[in-house]
Design a protein around this motif. Structure first.
Motif, PDB file in Angstrom:
ATOM      1  N   VAL A  76     -57.482 -56.551  68.475  1.00 26.26           N
ATOM      2  CA  VAL A  76     -56.112 -56.023  68.580  1.00 26.26           C
ATOM      3  C   VAL A  76     -56.100 -54.496  68.586  1.00 26.26           C
ATOM      4  O   VAL A  76     -55.022 -53.887  68.619  1.00 26.26           O
ATOM      5  N   ALA A  77     -57.264 -53.879  68.582  1.00 28.90           N
ATOM      6  CA  ALA A  77     -57.354 -52.423  68.471  1.00 28.90           C
ATOM      7  C   ALA A  77     -56.654 -51.713  69.625  1.00 28.90           C
ATOM      8  O   ALA A  77     -56.031 -50.664  69.428  1.00 28.90           O
ATOM      9  N   ASP A  78     -56.749 -52.274  70.831  1.00 33.52           N
ATOM     10  CA  ASP A  78     -56.104 -51.631  71.979  1.00 33.52           C
ATOM     11  C   ASP A  78     -54.592 -51.560  71.794  1.00 33.52           C
ATOM     12  O   ASP A  78     -53.961 -50.539  72.107  1.00 33.52           O
ATOM     13  N   ARG A  79     -53.983 -52.649  71.314  1.00 34.58           N
ATOM     14  CA  ARG A  79     -52.534 -52.667  71.101  1.00 34.58           C
ATOM     15  C   ARG A  79     -52.138 -51.677  70.013  1.00 34.58           C
ATOM     16  O   ARG A  79     -51.133 -50.972  70.126  1.00 34.58           O
ATOM     17  N   VAL A  80     -52.906 -51.642  68.931  1.00 34.36           N
ATOM     18  CA  VAL A  80     -52.616 -50.708  67.841  1.00 34.36           C
ATOM     19  C   VAL A  80     -52.731 -49.269  68.345  1.00 34.36           C
ATOM     20  O   VAL A  80     -51.874 -48.424  68.055  1.00 34.36           O
ATOM     21  N   PHE A  81     -53.771 -49.000  69.129  1.00 37.71           N
ATOM     22  CA  PHE A  81     -53.978 -47.660  69.671  1.00 37.71           C
ATOM     23  C   PHE A  81     -52.806 -47.261  70.570  1.00 37.71           C
ATOM     24  O   PHE A  81     -52.276 -46.143  70.464  1.00 37.71           O
ATOM     25  N   ASP A  82     -52.407 -48.159  71.448  1.00 31.98           N
ATOM     26  CA  ASP A  82     -51.343 -47.846  72.411  1.00 31.98           C
ATOM     27  C   ASP A  82     -50.007 -47.543  71.722  1.00 31.98           C
ATOM     28  O   ASP A  82     -49.252 -46.682  72.174  1.00 31.98           O
ATOM     29  N   ILE A  83     -49.710 -48.246  70.653  1.00 27.42           N
ATOM     30  CA  ILE A  83     -48.414 -48.057  70.010  1.00 27.42           C
ATOM     31  C   ILE A  83     -48.387 -46.816  69.115  1.00 27.42           C
ATOM     32  O   ILE A  83     -47.314 -46.262  68.842  1.00 27.42           O
ATOM     33  N   LEU A  84     -49.567 -46.352  68.698  1.00 26.94           N
ATOM     34  CA  LEU A  84     -49.618 -45.205  67.792  1.00 26.94           C
ATOM     35  C   LEU A  84     -49.997 -43.889  68.476  1.00 26.94           C
ATOM     36  O   LEU A  84     -49.476 -42.827  68.104  1.00 26.94           O
ATOM     37  N   ASN A  85     -50.872 -43.933  69.435  1.00 24.54           N
ATOM     38  CA  ASN A  85     -51.423 -42.702  69.994  1.00 24.54           C
ATOM     39  C   ASN A  85     -50.365 -41.878  70.730  1.00 24.54           C
ATOM     40  O   ASN A  85     -49.604 -42.395  71.540  1.00 24.54           O
TER      41      ASN A  85
END
Length: 256
Positions: A76-85
């Protein structure tokens, strides 16, 4: 204008040597900064690297079975990255806790973490602007103060509650600034509280860095109040007919 990402993590910790935190849930909402309305969200449970080494009491109502079936953080790291970065990060006590957990989770999988363009820690903001009128400033206490219900200790529900708490605080401060001589500010009318601090990591991460004490304001020196009452009684007993008000006014300087 950058959107605001309100986020929260729920964690557990390893019970072996070198105790550390592991994510078991991540939740975030995207908020329009002009209207303060939710425009998107993402939430997921996360399976820790070693579930057998996790203390079950740290799951905040999340079952071990649900966590065992959840995706690993790498999935799920990609989704977390996209929503925070590249967004403004916001949350309650995130500077001391949640931001560090995100960096650790990405470091565990060998990836650079997302980067914010700014950080809004509602705990720090409320300590400076709203004061201690609402008690210990934990999210559960703030929610109770404003009648928003009980804190769920689930990521998505908690960030939505966080947003509502900020809206309520902002409304109170706006009204007070409009009529500062009538409406009490943060330094007036505060309710003193004695709080019992929680033990363990959850208490340290959700609690403000300082504790509250109790105090009592005494407007008169000890022994003066009785004398003041006696003088008032004498003034009232000496007031006759139309001279009542003049008598009280004549004695007012002695009363005060």
């Amino acid at each position: 204008m950058a959107e605001i990402a309100f986020f929260d993590v729920e964690t557990t910790f390893s019970t072996g040597h070198g105790r550390r935190f592991y994510l078991v849930e991540f939740g975030a909402i995207l908020v329009c900064p002009r209207k303060l309305v939710e425009v998107g969200n993402f939430c997921t449970l996360v399976r820790p690297p070693d579930l057998s080494a996790v203390a079950p009491t740290r799951l905040s109502g999340i079952t071990r079975k649900a966590v065992a079936a959840a995706p690993a953080f790498e999935e799920v790291a990609d989704r977390v990255f996209d929503i925070l970065n590249g967004r403004v990060w916001a949350g309650h006590n995130i500077l001391r806790f949640d931001c560090h957990r995100i960096k650790e989770a990405f470091a565990d999988i060998g990836r650079p973490p997302p980067q914010p363009v700014g950080v809004i820690d509602s705990l720090e903001v409320l300590m400076q602007k709203f004061g201690r009128r609402a008690g210990d400033l934990k999210m559960a206490t703030l929610a109770s103060y404003f009648g928003l219900g009980q804190q769920k200790h689930r990521s998505l529900e908690d960030v939505r509650m966080n947003l509502e708490v900020i809206k309520h605080c902002a409304a109170v401060l706006l009204l007070e600034s409009s009529l500062p001589h009538i409406l009490p500010g943060k330094d007036q009318g505060n309710l003193s509280m004695v709080t019992r601090s929680k033990t363990g990591e959850e208490g340290s991460r959700k609690s403000p860095p300082t504790s509250l004490g109790s105090h009592r304001s005494v407007p008169y020196q000890k022994g003066r109040l009785g004398k003041m009452v006696e003088r008032a009684k004498e003034a009232l007993e000496g007031a006759k007919g139309s001279k009542s008000l003049n008598s009280i006014l004549r004695h007012s300087r002695l009363l005060l």
